[in-house]
Design a protein around this motif. Structure first.
Motif, PDB file in Angstrom:
ATOM      1  N   ARG A  32       0.853  -1.106   0.111  1.00 16.99           N
ATOM      2  CA  ARG A  32      -0.024  -0.089   0.097  1.00 16.99           C
ATOM      3  C   ARG A  32       0.825   1.190   0.008  1.00 16.99           C
ATOM      4  O   ARG A  32       0.586   2.443  -0.653  1.00 16.99           O
ATOM      5  N   ALA A  33       1.760   1.156   0.565  1.00 13.49           N
ATOM      6  CA  ALA A  33       2.766   2.413   0.773  1.00 13.49           C
ATOM      7  C   ALA A  33       3.534   2.616  -0.494  1.00 13.49           C
ATOM      8  O   ALA A  33       3.563   3.673  -1.125  1.00 13.49           O
ATOM      9  N   ILE A  34       4.005   1.559  -1.294  1.00 12.17           N
ATOM     10  CA  ILE A  34       4.620   1.762  -2.610  1.00 12.17           C
ATOM     11  C   ILE A  34       3.498   2.181  -3.835  1.00 12.17           C
ATOM     12  O   ILE A  34       3.738   2.818  -4.694  1.00 12.17           O
ATOM     13  N   GLU A  35       2.284   2.022  -3.419  1.00 11.10           N
ATOM     14  CA  GLU A  35       1.269   2.421  -4.377  1.00 11.10           C
ATOM     15  C   GLU A  35       1.054   4.038  -4.331  1.00 11.10           C
ATOM     16  O   GLU A  35       0.876   4.495  -5.380  1.00 11.10           O
ATOM     17  N   PHE A  36       1.405   4.681  -3.177  1.00 11.17           N
ATOM     18  CA  PHE A  36       1.038   6.101  -3.064  1.00 11.17           C
ATOM     19  C   PHE A  36       2.308   6.713  -3.039  1.00 11.17           C
ATOM     20  O   PHE A  36       2.094   8.106  -3.071  1.00 11.17           O
ATOM     21  N   ILE A  37       3.522   6.250  -2.946  1.00 13.56           N
ATOM     22  CA  ILE A  37       4.601   7.007  -2.983  1.00 13.56           C
ATOM     23  C   ILE A  37       5.510   6.954  -4.278  1.00 13.56           C
ATOM     24  O   ILE A  37       5.568   5.987  -4.632  1.00 13.56           O
ATOM     25  N   ASP A  38       5.990   8.061  -4.591  1.00 19.43           N
ATOM     26  CA  ASP A  38       6.743   8.031  -5.831  1.00 19.43           C
ATOM     27  C   ASP A  38       8.118   8.645  -5.510  1.00 19.43           C
ATOM     28  O   ASP A  38       8.780   8.722  -6.568  1.00 19.43           O
ATOM     29  N   CYS A  39       8.396   9.065  -4.544  1.00 20.70           N
ATOM     30  CA  CYS A  39       9.724   9.639  -4.290  1.00 20.70           C
ATOM     31  C   CYS A  39      10.346   8.754  -3.049  1.00 20.70           C
ATOM     32  O   CYS A  39       9.753   8.490  -2.004  1.00 20.70           O
ATOM     33  N   TYR A  40      11.496   8.394  -3.607  1.00 17.58           N
ATOM     34  CA  TYR A  40      12.540   7.517  -2.797  1.00 17.58           C
ATOM     35  C   TYR A  40      13.899   7.871  -2.659  1.00 17.58           C
ATOM     36  O   TYR A  40      14.396   8.461  -3.413  1.00 17.58           O
ATOM     37  N   ILE A  41      14.472   7.193  -1.623  1.00 15.84           N
ATOM     38  CA  ILE A  41      15.682   7.405  -1.123  1.00 15.84           C
ATOM     39  C   ILE A  41      16.231   5.969  -1.172  1.00 15.84           C
ATOM     40  O   ILE A  41      16.014   5.291  -0.304  1.00 15.84           O
ATOM     41  N   VAL A  42      17.122   5.397  -1.876  1.00 18.35           N
ATOM     42  CA  VAL A  42      17.469   4.171  -1.948  1.00 18.35           C
ATOM     43  C   VAL A  42      19.033   3.993  -2.076  1.00 18.35           C
ATOM     44  O   VAL A  42      19.741   4.801  -2.378  1.00 18.35           O
ATOM     45  N   GLU A  43      19.688   2.690  -1.950  1.00 15.44           N
ATOM     46  CA  GLU A  43      20.907   2.548  -2.070  1.00 15.44           C
ATOM     47  C   GLU A  43      21.268   2.273  -3.350  1.00 15.44           C
ATOM     48  O   GLU A  43      22.315   2.693  -3.857  1.00 15.44           O
ATOM     49  N   ASN A  44      20.478   1.501  -4.353  1.00 12.86           N
ATOM     50  CA  ASN A  44      20.791   1.438  -5.743  1.00 12.86           C
ATOM     51  C   ASN A  44      19.558   1.452  -6.755  1.00 12.86           C
ATOM     52  O   ASN A  44      18.498   0.690  -6.367  1.00 12.86           O
ATOM     53  N   SER A  68      20.012   8.427  -4.493  1.00  7.93           N
ATOM     54  CA  SER A  68      20.837   7.487  -4.324  1.00  7.93           C
ATOM     55  C   SER A  68      21.543   7.782  -2.740  1.00  7.93           C
ATOM     56  O   SER A  68      22.452   8.779  -2.800  1.00  7.93           O
ATOM     57  N   LEU A  69      21.579   6.713  -1.781  1.00  9.41           N
ATOM     58  CA  LEU A  69      22.308   7.059  -0.553  1.00  9.41           C
ATOM     59  C   LEU A  69      23.198   5.736  -0.531  1.00  9.41           C
ATOM     60  O   LEU A  69      22.821   4.693  -0.315  1.00  9.41           O
ATOM     61  N   ASN A  70      24.443   5.896  -0.418  1.00  4.61           N
ATOM     62  CA  ASN A  70      25.526   4.901  -0.308  1.00  4.61           C
ATOM     63  C   ASN A  70      26.773   5.466  -0.029  1.00  4.61           C
ATOM     64  O   ASN A  70      26.712   6.633   0.583  1.00  4.61           O
ATOM     65  N   LYS A  71      27.975   4.632   0.039  1.00  3.61           N
ATOM     66  CA  LYS A  71      28.944   5.094   0.791  1.00  3.61           C
ATOM     67  C   LYS A  71      29.674   6.151   0.014  1.00  3.61           C
ATOM     68  O   LYS A  71      30.712   6.662   0.345  1.00  3.61           O
ATOM     69  N   HIS A  72      29.333   6.242  -1.546  1.00  3.52           N
ATOM     70  CA  HIS A  72      29.854   7.463  -2.225  1.00  3.52           C
ATOM     71  C   HIS A  72      28.962   8.657  -2.166  1.00  3.52           C
ATOM     72  O   HIS A  72      29.551   9.558  -2.721  1.00  3.52           O
ATOM     73  N   THR A  73      27.808   8.753  -1.469  1.00  3.00           N
ATOM     74  CA  THR A  73      27.003   9.983  -1.288  1.00  3.00           C
ATOM     75  C   THR A  73      27.649  10.884  -0.230  1.00  3.00           C
ATOM     76  O   THR A  73      27.997  10.462   1.018  1.00  3.00           O
ATOM     77  N   ASP A  74      27.611  12.152  -0.893  1.00  3.41           N
ATOM     78  CA  ASP A  74      28.398  13.237   0.233  1.00  3.41           C
ATOM     79  C   ASP A  74      27.370  13.781   1.255  1.00  3.41           C
ATOM     80  O   ASP A  74      25.963  13.755   0.900  1.00  3.41           O
ATOM     81  N   VAL A  75      27.628  13.994   2.495  1.00  2.79           N
ATOM     82  CA  VAL A  75      26.886  14.317   3.518  1.00  2.79           C
ATOM     83  C   VAL A  75      25.852  15.510   3.061  1.00  2.79           C
ATOM     84  O   VAL A  75      25.089  15.786   3.336  1.00  2.79           O
ATOM     85  N   SER A  76      26.511  16.547   2.343  1.00  2.00           N
ATOM     86  CA  SER A  76      25.985  17.682   1.897  1.00  2.00           C
ATOM     87  C   SER A  76      24.499  17.277   0.934  1.00  2.00           C
ATOM     88  O   SER A  76      23.686  18.168   0.929  1.00  2.00           O
ATOM     89  N   GLU A  77      24.591  16.047   0.511  1.00  2.00           N
ATOM     90  CA  GLU A  77      23.430  15.744  -0.283  1.00  2.00           C
ATOM     91  C   GLU A  77      22.222  15.505   0.568  1.00  2.00           C
ATOM     92  O   GLU A  77      21.026  15.155   0.143  1.00  2.00           O
ATOM     93  N   HIS A  78      22.530  15.005   1.782  1.00  2.00           N
ATOM     94  CA  HIS A  78      21.355  14.497   2.785  1.00  2.00           C
ATOM     95  C   HIS A  78      20.304  15.503   2.965  1.00  2.00           C
ATOM     96  O   HIS A  78      18.879  14.921   2.855  1.00  2.00           O
TER      97      HIS A  78
END
Length: 241
Positions: A32-44, A68-78
């Motif tokens: 149900r959550a995926i049905e109404f959410i279009d904006c995501y923060i993901v690893e890959n 994308s949020l992973n080990k290469h993501t800069d803190v400034s992007e959070h």
């Protein structure tokens, strides 16, 4: 339309622990959550899109906005990632495997959401750490997750001995993980370092068809052959009274 001052919600969306049918291990609340959410923060992004499609094949992929949020993501992007919530848009935070924020980089986003006054809603899903603990037969009243141990052999040996002593002194189960391709060497190091009567649980491929969960004393494990190469595995030790 939401009032201008109403913030969106950060939903913590669990995923499967491997190539298993998501409908076997995830509740309807995730669908149900995926049905109404279009904006995501993901690893890959690629695997996230594949997962979303497996849950909701009718979802229009072009409607998705993924960060994308992973080990290469800069803190400034959070801060930029959390902006949609501040604009009244619901956001889904998704782990690559299992539960977001648990042994997962998503914890920094959850922390930021709390600082910004954004509501955080964790959804139910599989956690390999808790499932392994449940299936181990060890002390579920007191346990600690220690993540990865040092790579250096001498440092690893010292850490294992320290956690083994801690498990005895506090009657506390100690949980570890290792990079899957190092599993066989890691198990070899554990068996060389731990005391013969220390209990060791090996929990591999949890929720998958090849799931393996077994607890024995170290001296018993030394008589057993098991191939853990490239199999996601949780290790739990407990030196009991």
């Amino acid at each position: 339309m939401k009032p201008a001052n109403l913030k969106g919600i950060l939903y913590l969306i669990p995923t499967t622990l491997g190539e298993s049918n998501p409908h076997d291990v995830l509740p309807q609340t995730v669908r149900r959550a995926i049905e109404f959410i279009d904006c995501y923060i993901v690893e890959n992004e690629k695997s996230a899109r594949k997962f979303i499609k497996s849950i909701n094949p009718e979802k229009v992929q072009s409607s998705l906005v993924l960060s994308s949020l992973n080990k290469h993501t800069d803190v400034s992007e959070h801060n930029e990632m959390i902006q949609p919530c501040l604009q009244g848009i619901n956001v889904g935070l998704m782990s690559e495997a299992g539960c977001p924020g648990v042994a997962d980089p998503g914890a920094v986003i959850v922390k930021l959401a709390h600082e910004k006054g954004i509501q955080v809603v964790p959804l139910v899903g599989p956690s390999s750490i808790l499932l392994a603990m449940m299936g181990s037969g060890m002390n579920g009243q007191s346990f600690a997750f220690n993540g990865y141990l040092p790579i250096d052999k001498s440092d690893k040996k010292a850490a294992v001995k320290s956690f083994e002593k801690l498990s005895f002194d506090k009657n506390q189960s100690q949980i570890f993980i290792e990079t899957p391709y190092r599993n066989n060497k890691f198990l070899e190091d554990l068996l060389q370092t731990l005391q013969p009567n220390t209990h060791l649980c090996i929990a591999a491929d949890i929720t998958l068809p090849t799931e393996y969960i077994k607890t024995m004393k170290v001296f018993e494990w030394k008589k057993t052959t098991i191939d853990l190469h490239n199999r996601p595995t949780i290790y739990i030790i407990h030196k009991m009274y």
